[in-house]
Write an enzyme that holds these catalytic residues in place. Structure first.
Site, short mmCIF file in Angstrom:
data_model
loop_
_atom_site.label_atom_id
_atom_site.label_comp_id
_atom_site.label_asym_id
_atom_site.label_seq_id
_atom_site.Cartn_x
_atom_site.Cartn_y
_atom_site.Cartn_z
N ASN A 132 95.20 26.11 69.31
CA ASN A 132 94.42 24.86 69.24
C ASN A 132 95.05 24.01 68.14
OD1 ASN A 132 92.55 22.83 68.89
ND2 ASN A 132 90.95 24.17 68.01
N TRP A 133 95.78 22.98 68.58
CA TRP A 133 96.49 22.15 67.60
C TRP A 133 95.56 21.23 66.81
CZ3 TRP A 133 101.23 20.02 70.85
CH2 TRP A 133 102.15 21.06 71.03
N LYS A 134 94.34 21.05 67.27
CA LYS A 134 93.40 20.08 66.66
C LYS A 134 94.09 18.70 66.62
CE LYS A 134 91.28 23.96 64.38
NZ LYS A 134 90.53 24.52 63.27
N HIS A 186 83.56 23.84 70.00
CA HIS A 186 84.24 24.28 68.77
C HIS A 186 83.37 23.90 67.57
CE1 HIS A 186 87.12 24.43 65.49
NE2 HIS A 186 87.81 25.25 66.26
N GLU A 204 83.99 22.57 64.86
CA GLU A 204 84.24 21.23 64.31
C GLU A 204 83.53 20.16 65.16
OE1 GLU A 204 88.50 21.63 64.11
OE2 GLU A 204 88.19 23.16 62.57
N GLU A 247 84.03 32.66 67.12
CA GLU A 247 84.72 32.11 65.95
C GLU A 247 83.71 31.96 64.81
OE1 GLU A 247 88.45 29.78 66.98
OE2 GLU A 247 86.81 28.40 67.28
N GLY A 251 89.97 28.45 59.32
CA GLY A 251 90.77 27.70 58.36
C GLY A 251 90.61 28.15 56.92
N SER A 301 91.31 32.24 61.31
CA SER A 301 92.40 32.72 60.45
C SER A 301 93.23 33.85 61.06
CB SER A 301 91.83 33.11 59.08
OG SER A 301 91.25 32.00 58.45
N GLY A 357 94.13 28.44 65.32
CA GLY A 357 94.23 27.06 64.86
C GLY A 357 95.50 26.87 64.03
N GLY A 358 95.36 26.98 62.72
CA GLY A 358 96.45 26.70 61.78
C GLY A 358 97.78 27.33 62.17
P1 PGA Z 1 92.18 28.78 62.24
O1 PGA Z 1 91.32 27.94 63.30
O2 PGA Z 1 93.06 29.72 63.04
O3 PGA Z 1 92.97 27.75 61.50
O4 PGA Z 1 91.21 29.52 61.38
C1 PGA Z 1 90.73 28.56 64.40
C2 PGA Z 1 90.03 27.54 65.23
O5 PGA Z 1 89.54 26.54 64.70
O6 PGA Z 1 89.95 27.70 66.47
#
Ligand code: PGA
Length: 258
Positions: free
Chosen positions: A13-15, A99, A101, A171, A177, A217, A238-239
């Protein structure tokens, strides 16, 4: 190594990262690095603007491209929004919904997420429904109640034929993150709880087939131990998905030593 009972999916997930030029450069590095052996299905959720060119660049690579969000209406006066049909039309095959966010920054509740899920299925997109508790909720001992609510309200009124195509992502919000991954045992406990909850919405055989991804993470260093657990069927990254090198090491977790 555990015997995989279900489809294994590693999803990036590049956000809100990467211009189209950066996206294409990334794929030039990722595609040869993951080799397409087929044991792991690779998903990439890219920004709306990158979907069409990334779909084109990823053709024949085995990588499935999707979106990070969509609107719940079929069409209409919703300035700035994107519909499921539009996404499907440019080659998206899946969509991340709910998600944390989206839930916290953009105020999306379970009801709205339920509408989005229904629309995603109607548009021919496979949804990844994200659920997870905050640290505060975990500390207060209500983590499982939160998951139960998110699953029940999220899946309300959805037919079993659609639920069969669902992907769930656990999650924990405190792990996203932060570098603070859930331990494999904690993640397994929550995944197994979620699978039992799914049985309320479909027959046990269907619930047994739904991939449940862990997110929060995930790194090349911790993916292997997570994937050893019986109810962890992949990861939502994500990251670490922003680097083709790190993401390919996560995808190749079965064959490389870290
Ligand atoms: P992260 O994000 O791997 O940076 O913790 C996961 C996500 O938001 O799906």
């Amino acid at each position: 190594m555990k015997e995989a009972k279900r489809e294994i999916i590693i999803a990036g997930n590049w956000k809100m990262h990467k211009t189209n030029l950066q996206a294409l450069d990334y794929l030039r590095h990722l595609i040869p690095a993951i080799g397409g052996e087929g044991k792991v299905t690779v998903f990439l959720a890219v920004p709306f603007t990158a979907i069409a060119p990334v779909v084109e660049a990823a053709r024949n690579s085995g990588i499935t491209i999707g979106s990070q969000n969509m609107h719940e209406a079929k069409e209409g006066a919703y300035t700035g929004e994107i519909s499921g049909e539009m996404l499907k039309c440019v080659g998206a095959q899946f969509v991340i919904l709910g998600h944390s966010e989206r839930r916290t920054i953009f105020g999306e509740g379970n009801r709205r997420i339920n509408h989005k899920l229904k629309r995603a299925f109607d548009s021919g997109l496979r949804p990844i429904l994200c659920i997870g508790e905050t640290w505060h909720e975990r500390e207060n001992g209500v983590a499982k109640e939160i998951l139960e609510d998110q699953i029940r309200q999220g899946l309300e009124g959805i037919e079993e034929s659609f639920i069969k195509q669902l992907i769930l992502a656990y999650e924990p919000v405190w792990a996203i993150g932060t570098g603070q991954t859930a331990t494999p045992d904690t993640a397994q406990e929550m995944h197994s709880f979620c699978r039992n909850e799914l049985i309320k919405f479909c027959n046990p055989d269907t619930a047994e087939q739904i991939p449940i991804l862990y997110g929060g993470s995930v790194q090349p260093e911790n993916i292997r131990a997570l994937m050893e657990k019986p109810d962890i069927d992949g990861a939502l990254v994500g990251g670490a998905s922003l680097s083709a090198e790190l993401f390919s090491r996560i995808v190749n977790y079965q064959t490389i030593n870290v």
